[in-house]
Design a protein around this motif. Structure first.
Motif, PDB file in Angstrom:
ATOM      1  N   TYR A   1      21.018  53.898 -47.760  1.00  0.00           N
ATOM      2  CA  TYR A   1      20.262  53.384 -46.619  1.00  0.00           C
ATOM      3  C   TYR A   1      21.139  52.316 -45.985  1.00  0.00           C
ATOM      4  O   TYR A   1      21.162  51.171 -46.431  1.00  0.00           O
TER       5      TYR A   1
ATOM      6  N   TYR B   1      20.480  57.602 -44.025  1.00  0.00           N
ATOM      7  CA  TYR B   1      19.244  57.443 -44.789  1.00  0.00           C
ATOM      8  C   TYR B   1      18.902  58.755 -45.480  1.00  0.00           C
ATOM      9  O   TYR B   1      18.910  59.811 -44.846  1.00  0.00           O
TER      10      TYR B   1
ATOM     11  N   ALA C   1      15.496  48.842 -49.029  1.00  0.00           N
ATOM     12  CA  ALA C   1      14.179  49.441 -48.828  1.00  0.00           C
ATOM     13  C   ALA C   1      13.116  48.528 -49.424  1.00  0.00           C
ATOM     14  O   ALA C   1      13.320  47.958 -50.485  1.00  0.00           O
TER      15      ALA C   1
END
Length: 119
Positions: free
Chosen positions: A71, A89, A118
């Motif tokens: 990410y 992602y 996240a």
């Protein structure tokens, strides 16, 4: 993650932030106070403004970090001669210029990445 395309050729950074923050590109442009090209410093500032946790700094692709974290905002040096921001992602590239890309990224060379944590 929902793909958001950049409205102009200079708003890839704003589009990446919009995807991460769940906002419209127009909102991000207003909050960043620019609809032009952006630096990593500007992206970090707006992530902080939105309260989105991220790595302290961009990491160069190297032997120690051969691939971006799953990410991340990617710094891409495009084959056409410009620098571009793309979101990586869930093993997919959410490219605000070229669309959703699965598999190998072939539009340019990924040179660094900023990890997004996240929640």
């Amino acid at each position: 993650m929902e793909l958001i395309m950049q409205p102009t050729c200079f708003t890839c950074g704003q589009a990446c932030i919009a995807m991460i923050a769940g906002k419209s590109v127009d909102e991000v442009i207003i909050d960043m106070k620019t609809d032009g090209a952006t630096s990593i410093g500007q992206l970090i500032e707006i992530l902080d403004f939105y309260g989105i946790r991220h790595a302290e700094k961009n990491k160069r692709i190297s032997k120690k970090n051969p691939v971006p974290y799953n990410y991340s905002i990617l710094t891409v040096h495009m084959d056409a001669g410009y620098t571009h921001w793309t979101l990586f992602y869930d093993d997919k590239y959410y490219d605000p210029e070229f669309g959703l890309i699965e598999g190998e990224y072939t539009y340019g060379k990924i040179t660094s990445f900023l990890e997004i944590y996240a929640e």
